[in-house]
Design an enzyme around this catalytic site. Structure first.
Site, mmCIF file in Angstrom:
data_model
loop_
_atom_site.group_PDB
_atom_site.id
_atom_site.type_symbol
_atom_site.label_atom_id
_atom_site.label_comp_id
_atom_site.label_asym_id
_atom_site.label_seq_id
_atom_site.Cartn_x
_atom_site.Cartn_y
_atom_site.Cartn_z
ATOM 1 N N HIS A 133 0.858 -1.191 0.000
ATOM 2 C CA HIS A 133 0.000 0.000 0.000
ATOM 3 C C HIS A 133 0.896 1.244 0.000
ATOM 4 O O HIS A 133 1.211 1.800 1.053
ATOM 5 C CB HIS A 133 -0.881 -0.042 1.249
ATOM 6 N N LYS A 188 -12.798 8.374 -2.993
ATOM 7 C CA LYS A 188 -13.184 7.840 -1.679
ATOM 8 C C LYS A 188 -12.777 8.804 -0.576
ATOM 9 O O LYS A 188 -11.720 9.409 -0.640
ATOM 10 C CB LYS A 188 -12.494 6.485 -1.486
ATOM 11 N N ASP A 248 -9.557 -3.997 -6.509
ATOM 12 C CA ASP A 248 -8.868 -3.198 -5.494
ATOM 13 C C ASP A 248 -7.625 -3.949 -5.028
ATOM 14 O O ASP A 248 -7.492 -5.146 -5.267
ATOM 15 C CB ASP A 248 -9.811 -2.920 -4.309
ATOM 16 N N SER A 277 -10.139 -5.072 3.483
ATOM 17 C CA SER A 277 -9.809 -5.131 4.917
ATOM 18 C C SER A 277 -11.112 -5.285 5.697
ATOM 19 O O SER A 277 -11.557 -6.396 5.970
ATOM 20 C CB SER A 277 -9.029 -3.881 5.292
HETATM 21 C C1 R5P Z 1 -7.271 1.937 0.316
HETATM 22 O O1 R5P Z 1 -6.707 2.872 -0.167
HETATM 23 C C2 R5P Z 1 -7.153 0.553 -0.224
HETATM 24 O O2 R5P Z 1 -6.838 0.574 -1.576
HETATM 25 C C3 R5P Z 1 -8.396 -0.253 0.030
HETATM 26 O O3 R5P Z 1 -9.465 0.291 -0.732
HETATM 27 C C4 R5P Z 1 -8.775 -0.223 1.483
HETATM 28 O O4 R5P Z 1 -7.665 -0.466 2.299
HETATM 29 C C5 R5P Z 1 -9.857 -1.220 1.771
HETATM 30 O O5 R5P Z 1 -10.170 -1.175 3.136
HETATM 31 P P1 R5P Z 1 -11.599 -1.544 3.645
HETATM 32 O O6 R5P Z 1 -11.918 -2.891 3.116
HETATM 33 O O7 R5P Z 1 -11.467 -1.520 5.149
HETATM 34 O O8 R5P Z 1 -12.534 -0.493 3.162
#
Ligand code: R5P
Length: 295
Positions: free
Chosen positions: A125, A189, A216, A220
């Site tokens: 990331h 987002k 993606d 998480s």
């Molecule tokens: C964020 O920038 C990442 O690319 C993912 O979109 C993010 O970490 C996803 O996290 P979650 O499933 O908690 O929304």
């Protein structure tokens, strides 16, 4: 043979797959906890290069274990210890979001650079940091993209619309959609909390009547996918699927995604689990050979 893959019992299936893909031996790293919670690791004698395999989901105990294992491998014959961590933890906290917070990415990057000669990971990331070199000074730190594995896994029937839920997803969506000449849209987002995100997708109407595949790097909490899928559903998507590099989501969160009609959800086997099934051993082995770590 001067290279060996070392792996912990909990991830033995994945580390053995990597050893097979490289055609090198695999050795187990034994580990246990003392009653007070401290860790102990034990390794067998090493060849000159030790590839230590440990994906760093649920990272806190694993971080201690890999530091101990790196030292034990050096004490037992390794001249070079390379960490193969398909999922690299602590990369998301790459800045101070609220006063007083630690920049975890910088801290963990420095610790790993001090204990390993090289590092291989998959889609870390790095949204505001442009390369691993910036946080792991002095070692060969390499990131490979899961895009070829995700592209190969994509069901291309019915001209699917690919969706990146935020600007950062652009790199994966474009690398998958481009060669296949598929249409894609990107959202923006805003994160309000650990599980709370607002997603906006300007061209959402293109989803009407279509198969939508959200792409993606990471699942998480699943909040990002839920928000993006809601918009796609409102725009008239026929069905909504997911392809991701890493899936860290707990079973309850995955159940919520399925209840929201998001299926199938597929990710690479960087993290073992019901969703993480797309094999990356070949991709990792290719990069290890290119770096001449397997010689
Ligand atoms: C964020 O920038 C990442 O690319 C993912 O979109 C993010 O970490 C996803 O996290 P979650 O499933 O908690 O929304």
């Amino acid at each position: 043979m001067s290279c060996t893959v070392f792996g912990f019992a909990a991830q033995a299936a994945a580390s053995e797959r990597l050893a097979r893909a490289l055609g090198v031996p695999h050795r187990a790293v034994a580990s246990r906890s003392f009653p007070d919670g401290e860790s102990l690791v034990q390794v067998e004698p090493s060849s000159s290069t030790a590839l230590l395999y440990c994906s760093l989901d649920h990272p806190n105990d694993k971080l201690i274990e890999i530091l101990l294992a790196a030292a034990a491998l050096r004490d037992n014959g390794a001249a070079q210890v390379v960490l193969v961590a398909p999922y690299l933890a602590y990369m998301r906290q790459d800045t101070v979001f609220h006063a007083g917070e630690a920049v975890s990415q910088r801290v963990i990057g420095k610790v790993l650079a001090e204990h390993f000669d090289g590092l291989l990971t998959l889609d870390p990331h790095l949204h505001r940091t442009h390369s691993l070199a910036a946080i792991m000074p002095g070692i060969e730190a390499v990131a490979v993209s899961a895009a070829p594995v995700l592209a190969a896994a994509l069901d291309k029937r019915d001209d699917p619309l690919l969706v990146g839920p935020d600007g950062e997803a652009h790199q994966w969506v474009e690398r998958i959609a481009g060669p296949l000449q598929l249409e894609f849209v990107l959202g923006t987002k805003r994160r309000a909390g650990d599980r709370s995100v607002d997603v906006a997708i300007p061209d959402a109407e293109r989803a009407k009547g279509r198969r939508v595949v959200i792409v993606d790097d990471l699942i998480s909490s699943g909040g990002t996918l839920l928000a993006a899928a809601r918009l796609m559903r409102e725009a008239g998507a026929r069905n909504i699927e997911v392809l991701a590099t890493h899936c860290l989501a707990a079973e309850a969160d995955l159940a919520e995604l399925r209840e929201a009609g998001i299926t199938p959800i597929r990710a690479t086997d960087s993290v073992a689990g019901p969703v993480g099934t797309l094999p990356i051993a070949g991709l990792l082995a290719e990069e290890i050979r290119r770096r001449r770590w397997s010689l």
